[in-house]
Scaffold this active site. Sequence first.
Site, short mmCIF file in Angstrom:
data_model
loop_
_atom_site.label_atom_id
_atom_site.label_comp_id
_atom_site.label_asym_id
_atom_site.label_seq_id
_atom_site.Cartn_x
_atom_site.Cartn_y
_atom_site.Cartn_z
N LYS A 50 10.69 -17.38 -33.68
CA LYS A 50 9.84 -16.32 -34.24
C LYS A 50 9.23 -16.82 -35.55
O LYS A 50 9.79 -17.70 -36.15
CB LYS A 50 10.67 -15.05 -34.53
CG LYS A 50 11.54 -14.57 -33.38
CD LYS A 50 10.77 -13.77 -32.37
CE LYS A 50 11.68 -13.27 -31.25
NZ LYS A 50 10.95 -12.61 -30.16
N HIS B 122 11.29 -15.89 -17.68
CA HIS B 122 11.17 -14.69 -18.50
C HIS B 122 10.59 -13.57 -17.63
O HIS B 122 9.74 -13.83 -16.78
CB HIS B 122 10.27 -14.94 -19.71
CG HIS B 122 10.38 -13.86 -20.73
ND1 HIS B 122 9.74 -12.64 -20.58
CD2 HIS B 122 11.06 -13.78 -21.90
CE1 HIS B 122 10.03 -11.87 -21.62
NE2 HIS B 122 10.83 -12.52 -22.43
N ASP C 97 8.44 -18.12 -26.96
CA ASP C 97 8.30 -16.72 -26.58
C ASP C 97 7.43 -16.63 -25.33
O ASP C 97 6.65 -17.54 -25.05
CB ASP C 97 7.71 -15.90 -27.73
CG ASP C 97 8.31 -14.50 -27.74
OD1 ASP C 97 8.00 -13.75 -26.80
OD2 ASP C 97 9.10 -14.19 -28.63
N ASN D 42 0.79 -1.23 0.00
CA ASN D 42 0.00 0.00 0.00
C ASN D 42 0.82 1.28 0.00
O ASN D 42 0.37 2.31 -0.48
CB ASN D 42 -0.87 0.05 1.26
CG ASN D 42 -2.10 -0.80 1.07
OD1 ASN D 42 -2.36 -1.26 -0.03
ND2 ASN D 42 -2.84 -1.02 2.14
N HIS E 156 16.17 -13.45 -17.78
CA HIS E 156 16.54 -12.39 -18.72
C HIS E 156 17.06 -11.19 -17.93
O HIS E 156 16.46 -10.81 -16.93
CB HIS E 156 15.33 -12.00 -19.56
CG HIS E 156 14.95 -13.08 -20.51
ND1 HIS E 156 15.08 -12.97 -21.87
CD2 HIS E 156 14.48 -14.33 -20.29
CE1 HIS E 156 14.69 -14.10 -22.45
NE2 HIS E 156 14.32 -14.94 -21.50
#
Length: 465
Positions: A165, A284, A193, A113, A317
């Site tokens: 990719k 990741h 990914d 908070n 990473h």
Amino acid sequence: VGFKAGVKEYKLNYYTPDYDTKDTDILAAFRVSPQPGVPPEEAGAAVAAESSTGTWTTVWTDGLTSLDRYKGRCYEIEPVAGEENQFIAYVAYPLDLFEEGSVTNMLTSIVGNVFGFKALRALRLEDLRIPPAYTKTFQGPPHGIQVERDKLNKYGRPLLGCTIKPKLGLSAKNYGRAVYECLRGGLDFTKDDENVNSQPFMRWRDRFLFCAEALFKAQAETGEIKGHYLNATAGTCEEMIKRAVFARELGVPIVMHDYLTGGFTANTSLAHYCRDNGLLLHIHRAMHAVIDRQKNHGMHFRVLAKALRMSGGDHIHAGTVVGKLEGEREITLGFVDLLRDDFVEKDRSRGIYFTQDWVSLPGVLPVASGGIHVWHMPALTEIFGDDSVLQFGGGTLGHPWGNAPGAVANRVALEACVKARNEGRDLAREGNEIIREASKWSPELAAACEVWKEIKFEFQAMDTL
């Protein structure tokens, strides 16, 4: 003395400049930007109070406990050089405020908070000192750097990876084909990914099966151990564990998790499962920049990195210093050391506010990924050293001749850099020359060098001290 109702200044109870910190305290360094008219001592004390035992008014039940034993204390305040009305407030928290083995509980207290507190314009947690007494309540990374090297039988060099990719849209079989080509060409790992979970175009089970087939085929043909980070991240913890169980049944070496979007509770559960079942865990950091990119508000990545080492992961990473994603060199190397080493000295020039002793918690391999290609290899080898994973997504799959030659180019470049370094050559100075020499006997590398010779991502880094 009876109960005295009313509102008291925080600094009367929570600002204690003469406090000697204990070895068991969790220490925090906050960058505080008070609202106009709020003195820094009051702001620092407010942070200590609101993230520990305090509330906005005196309460009757304070008398039923020992506040001195449980309260957080702001014990030092220093102005930030070059910034107006910004201060570093150091806060010490007694160990008893935190549940053992729970990163979730630790962060709920320290960065809960208090970050919405009106008396502050902005607040950023720069660093945490985790005492050994608390560290010892965590399992930490499932295996750590040495065990991973032994499992993979790979020593004396960084590991090579590639994110498949296009990240979304491939069918499971075409995806598996790309995995096979990259691993066959010479990479150690390929990677899902972060947003590949289980979508209509490729359900997780189909992907797991085709990727397992790809990596076993590549393994048989190359004689090297291969891995593909199978992303087990899911909408529920139960589903996540189900996916990890299936990965284990297939006999693959490693799974993956998005630890910030998945949450620390889920991540710690998965890390425990991975240690119990011999799976490596790749982490990741999707969503990290939402939390850590603003210089005066949020949390620095070094805190998220420490939290991950406690929660558990074998890779994470950590920026590239040279590619398309954020990372100032000294600061990046600071949290890379915090991930890998047992003991890290306080060093403000690298953003490390506290000496951190991890005792026997295993280390985490930093992963450099994002906009890197063969010309970056000497710099990456020099900056990150052997204990790292270098990941080239576009830098593998964007090769003009295809995926396998892209993998060959990266492997040749890496081996050339490691060989040159071991011969005592200066990678920082002679890097381009080393790559050019190697490309003379590797047509794949020569083609890669030609494609990416002009590509640079030159922007001012946001993450400065």
